[in-house]
Design a protein around this motif. Sequence first.
Motif, PDB file in Angstrom:
ATOM      1  N   PRO A 142       0.808  -1.218   0.000  1.00 53.08           N
ATOM      2  CA  PRO A 142       0.000   0.000   0.000  1.00 53.08           C
ATOM      3  C   PRO A 142       0.843   1.271   0.000  1.00 53.08           C
ATOM      4  O   PRO A 142       1.878   1.333   0.666  1.00 53.08           O
ATOM      5  CB  PRO A 142      -0.814  -0.108   1.283  1.00 53.08           C
ATOM      6  CG  PRO A 142      -0.321  -1.285   2.029  1.00 53.08           C
ATOM      7  CD  PRO A 142       0.555  -2.096   1.147  1.00 53.08           C
ATOM      8  N   VAL A 143       0.382   2.254  -0.758  1.00 56.17           N
ATOM      9  CA  VAL A 143       1.074   3.548  -0.817  1.00 56.17           C
ATOM     10  C   VAL A 143       0.186   4.572  -0.126  1.00 56.17           C
ATOM     11  O   VAL A 143      -0.995   4.711  -0.437  1.00 56.17           O
ATOM     12  CB  VAL A 143       1.330   3.964  -2.280  1.00 56.17           C
ATOM     13  CG1 VAL A 143       1.965   5.353  -2.330  1.00 56.17           C
ATOM     14  CG2 VAL A 143       2.217   2.941  -2.976  1.00 56.17           C
ATOM     15  N   ALA A 144       0.783   5.272   0.848  1.00 53.47           N
ATOM     16  CA  ALA A 144       0.032   6.244   1.645  1.00 53.47           C
ATOM     17  C   ALA A 144       0.400   7.657   1.227  1.00 53.47           C
ATOM     18  O   ALA A 144       1.567   7.959   0.994  1.00 53.47           O
ATOM     19  CB  ALA A 144       0.328   6.049   3.124  1.00 53.47           C
ATOM     20  N   THR A 145      -0.604   8.497   1.116  1.00 50.12           N
ATOM     21  CA  THR A 145      -0.372   9.920   0.860  1.00 50.12           C
ATOM     22  C   THR A 145      -0.418  10.642   2.196  1.00 50.12           C
ATOM     23  O   THR A 145      -1.288  10.377   3.021  1.00 50.12           O
ATOM     24  CB  THR A 145      -1.473  10.466  -0.065  1.00 50.12           C
ATOM     25  OG1 THR A 145      -1.451   9.700  -1.267  1.00 50.12           O
ATOM     26  CG2 THR A 145      -1.231  11.935  -0.404  1.00 50.12           C
ATOM     27  N   GLN A 146       0.541  11.542   2.410  1.00 56.06           N
ATOM     28  CA  GLN A 146       0.541  12.356   3.630  1.00 56.06           C
ATOM     29  C   GLN A 146       0.683  13.819   3.248  1.00 56.06           C
ATOM     30  O   GLN A 146       1.262  14.155   2.210  1.00 56.06           O
ATOM     31  CB  GLN A 146       1.715  11.979   4.539  1.00 56.06           C
ATOM     32  CG  GLN A 146       1.613  10.615   5.187  1.00 56.06           C
ATOM     33  CD  GLN A 146       2.947  10.166   5.734  1.00 56.06           C
ATOM     34  OE1 GLN A 146       3.871   9.872   4.987  1.00 56.06           O
ATOM     35  NE2 GLN A 146       3.068  10.142   7.056  1.00 56.06           N
ATOM     36  N   SER A 147       0.165  14.652   4.118  1.00 63.61           N
ATOM     37  CA  SER A 147       0.267  16.085   3.920  1.00 63.61           C
ATOM     38  C   SER A 147       1.229  16.596   4.989  1.00 63.61           C
ATOM     39  O   SER A 147       0.970  16.441   6.167  1.00 63.61           O
ATOM     40  CB  SER A 147      -1.132  16.669   4.087  1.00 63.61           C
ATOM     41  OG  SER A 147      -1.092  18.057   4.012  1.00 63.61           O
ATOM     42  N   VAL A 148       2.368  17.166   4.569  1.00 64.84           N
ATOM     43  CA  VAL A 148       3.407  17.514   5.554  1.00 64.84           C
ATOM     44  C   VAL A 148       3.822  18.979   5.468  1.00 64.84           C
ATOM     45  O   VAL A 148       3.447  19.690   4.526  1.00 64.84           O
ATOM     46  CB  VAL A 148       4.657  16.615   5.386  1.00 64.84           C
ATOM     47  CG1 VAL A 148       4.278  15.150   5.529  1.00 64.84           C
ATOM     48  CG2 VAL A 148       5.355  16.861   4.056  1.00 64.84           C
ATOM     49  N   PHE A 149       4.624  19.391   6.445  1.00 67.58           N
ATOM     50  CA  PHE A 149       5.112  20.777   6.533  1.00 67.58           C
ATOM     51  C   PHE A 149       3.962  21.769   6.429  1.00 67.58           C
ATOM     52  O   PHE A 149       3.912  22.603   5.521  1.00 67.58           O
ATOM     53  CB  PHE A 149       6.150  21.077   5.437  1.00 67.58           C
ATOM     54  CG  PHE A 149       7.432  20.324   5.578  1.00 67.58           C
ATOM     55  CD1 PHE A 149       7.776  19.724   6.770  1.00 67.58           C
ATOM     56  CD2 PHE A 149       8.307  20.212   4.515  1.00 67.58           C
ATOM     57  CE1 PHE A 149       8.965  19.020   6.908  1.00 67.58           C
ATOM     58  CE2 PHE A 149       9.494  19.521   4.639  1.00 67.58           C
ATOM     59  CZ  PHE A 149       9.822  18.914   5.837  1.00 67.58           C
TER      60      PHE A 149
ATOM     61  N   ALA B 292       2.214  22.127   3.134  1.00 71.72           N
ATOM     62  CA  ALA B 292       2.897  22.740   1.990  1.00 71.72           C
ATOM     63  C   ALA B 292       3.344  21.677   0.990  1.00 71.72           C
ATOM     64  O   ALA B 292       3.537  21.955  -0.192  1.00 71.72           O
ATOM     65  CB  ALA B 292       4.105  23.541   2.473  1.00 71.72           C
ATOM     66  N   PHE B 293       3.517  20.422   1.481  1.00 69.85           N
ATOM     67  CA  PHE B 293       3.941  19.332   0.613  1.00 69.85           C
ATOM     68  C   PHE B 293       3.021  18.136   0.773  1.00 69.85           C
ATOM     69  O   PHE B 293       2.435  17.904   1.829  1.00 69.85           O
ATOM     70  CB  PHE B 293       5.363  18.872   0.965  1.00 69.85           C
ATOM     71  CG  PHE B 293       6.441  19.725   0.369  1.00 69.85           C
ATOM     72  CD1 PHE B 293       7.073  19.357  -0.806  1.00 69.85           C
ATOM     73  CD2 PHE B 293       6.817  20.905   0.998  1.00 69.85           C
ATOM     74  CE1 PHE B 293       8.065  20.148  -1.355  1.00 69.85           C
ATOM     75  CE2 PHE B 293       7.807  21.697   0.459  1.00 69.85           C
ATOM     76  CZ  PHE B 293       8.437  21.329  -0.719  1.00 69.85           C
ATOM     77  N   THR B 294       2.937  17.348  -0.305  1.00 67.22           N
ATOM     78  CA  THR B 294       2.246  16.074  -0.265  1.00 67.22           C
ATOM     79  C   THR B 294       3.273  14.990  -0.547  1.00 67.22           C
ATOM     80  O   THR B 294       4.012  15.093  -1.531  1.00 67.22           O
ATOM     81  CB  THR B 294       1.135  16.036  -1.340  1.00 67.22           C
ATOM     82  OG1 THR B 294       0.236  17.119  -1.082  1.00 67.22           O
ATOM     83  CG2 THR B 294       0.372  14.740  -1.289  1.00 67.22           C
TER      84      THR B 294
ATOM     85  N   ASP C   5       8.079  18.840  13.358  1.00 67.68           N
ATOM     86  CA  ASP C   5       8.323  18.590  11.926  1.00 67.68           C
ATOM     87  C   ASP C   5       7.598  17.331  11.433  1.00 67.68           C
ATOM     88  O   ASP C   5       6.721  17.404  10.607  1.00 67.68           O
ATOM     89  CB  ASP C   5       9.822  18.589  11.587  1.00 67.68           C
ATOM     90  CG  ASP C   5      10.631  17.595  12.401  1.00 67.68           C
ATOM     91  OD1 ASP C   5      10.077  17.011  13.356  1.00 67.68           O
ATOM     92  OD2 ASP C   5      11.819  17.406  12.082  1.00 67.68           O
ATOM     93  N   GLY C   6       7.923  16.181  12.010  1.00 66.37           N
ATOM     94  CA  GLY C   6       7.253  14.948  11.576  1.00 66.37           C
ATOM     95  C   GLY C   6       5.835  14.837  12.123  1.00 66.37           C
ATOM     96  O   GLY C   6       4.974  14.247  11.496  1.00 66.37           O
ATOM     97  N   THR C   7       5.604  15.398  13.309  1.00 62.72           N
ATOM     98  CA  THR C   7       4.295  15.418  13.993  1.00 62.72           C
ATOM     99  C   THR C   7       3.636  14.035  14.112  1.00 62.72           C
ATOM    100  O   THR C   7       2.424  13.930  14.135  1.00 62.72           O
ATOM    101  CB  THR C   7       3.281  16.386  13.323  1.00 62.72           C
ATOM    102  OG1 THR C   7       2.950  15.890  12.029  1.00 62.72           O
ATOM    103  CG2 THR C   7       3.840  17.783  13.231  1.00 62.72           C
TER     104      THR C   7
END
Lengths: 320, 265
Positions: free
Chosen positions: A125-132, A135-137, B128-130
């Motif tokens: 499985p590939v997970a999408t995360q929303s980070v920073f 500002a980034f995916t 940062d990683g949260t």
Amino acid sequence: MAEVLVFVDHVDGAVRKPTLELLTLARRIGEPVAVSLGSGAENTAPALAEHGAVRVLTAEAPEFADYLVVPKVDAVQAAFEAVSPSAVLFPSSAEGKEIAARLAVRIGSGIITDAVDLEAGEEGPVATQSVFAAAFTTRSRVSRGTPVITVKPNSAAVEAAPAAGAVEALEVSFSEKATGTKVVARTPRESTGRPDLTEAAIVVSGGRGVGGAENFPVVEALADSLGAAVGASRAAVDAGWYPHTNQVGQTGKTVSPQLYIAAGISGAIQHRAGMQTSKTIVAVNKDAEAPIFDLVDYGVVGDLFEVVPQLTEEVKTRKG
Amino acid sequence: MSLRIVVCVKYVPDATGDRHFAEDLTVDRDDVDGLLSELDEYAVEQALQIAEERQRAGDDAEITVLTVGPEDAKDALRKALSMGADKAVHVEDEDLHGTDALGTSLVLARAIEKTGYDLVVCGMASTDGTMGVLAAMLAERLGVPQVSLLSEVSVEDGTVTGRRDGDTATEQLQARLPAVVSVTDQSGEARYPSFKGIMAAKKKPVASWDLSDLDIEAEDVGLEGAWTAVEGATERPARTAGTIVKDEGEGGKQLAAFLAERKFI
């Protein structure tokens, strides 16, 4: 088809919405097997079956309520060993993340937290995360062990998909460490009658511009006219105007509703981190230079004590 | 007997800076200023308060602040020392670059065992990683109770007690030491280092350990040893400019019209 273990978040048998979303995502990568623990566990089966659980593994024992986290880790590990799933999914609640973290250590598997989407990939499985602060995916996968993934609320639309949902008793023997942290008292949160902040389709939040606890009813009235949850910025919470459990932002809750209305919130980076992935963003603020206006689909520069009550009245009128 | 407290802290890129990824999809630390993660300041503060309470009772406590990170991470340790921690441990090794949460928890757990401890204090998450998983992982690895996400914490007679505000309930928790606790941003404002504290911090000991000091093989940490792989990172497209109106008496009605058009009403 490979089985996917799904941890069920429920209150006395009432399944919380993020778990139903999780079942929808789980079906993309395999056949969901739900693990439901604690008081009322068996009562969760009909709702889980309706949303695609082929099996529901249940266990009830006083340890689940009397001690923190570890009894549930023992139970999920027992389910993991019984099922040999291709992935284990948890809702991204505080408890869900902690159980996932300890399970990952025990079974020697990588962990991904706060996924906002999930799909099958060639190597798992590939997970999408929303980070920073959104500002980034990123797209990530677990490269060692069985993927352990926690998923944020509102990451998928709930879809019904009736399945067998056969209830099976899960055999759990608690580890020596299970009783390490005792819950000596528990006070249920008083219900406000409003939707849960992280699950709500619409969120109305108030910030420094609200000016005081005595003015929050202006925000609440708008929320109630829309059937929305109420949020607050850190400034409003730190000032003692609204409870911390309603704080939206990096150190509070992250929300991703269909509509986010920010009243009297300037939009510091820490707040934006908690709401930037909302589908439609609306703001009312006196300061035309407030950074929140960089994010909005619609913004009103004006006094929230003029604009918000007028909006509330108009919503009521239009809803009849 | 002296209460040995270890506080785990992280050196993170400043959230108000322009954070982004390096070519290997690890966090780019070169272009953004780093600092002690704000949420770890609460952990340092609670450790200080627990130690001070103990000293008032005529007992003793010693606070070691611990971090895993590159050379610059010493800044985070200095900040904690200037707030009042007694000594610091810095785990630094070039093979650690790209280590994920599971690997970091392994390194921290080994360092905590080597230091010796009665109480480990963590922040609720890094800024940062949260992820918010480290305290649970440490408790699991160390085999001690986890008393996490506390808005109030106290230690007395070898027992740690605390208050946890959950989604559906508030809980009072209790465990015997040794234990791992984590504290939230509701636990109490962190103090500012005094001038005296800053001067004193320069003389406090900072031990530097590498992987060999902790009997950890390079292949179990770093980007190669990570249990997770980032396949891609894309910058979120800038939002298209929204409509902004100035309220001239009809702002609320105009907003209602917009919401109706989007079918929210």
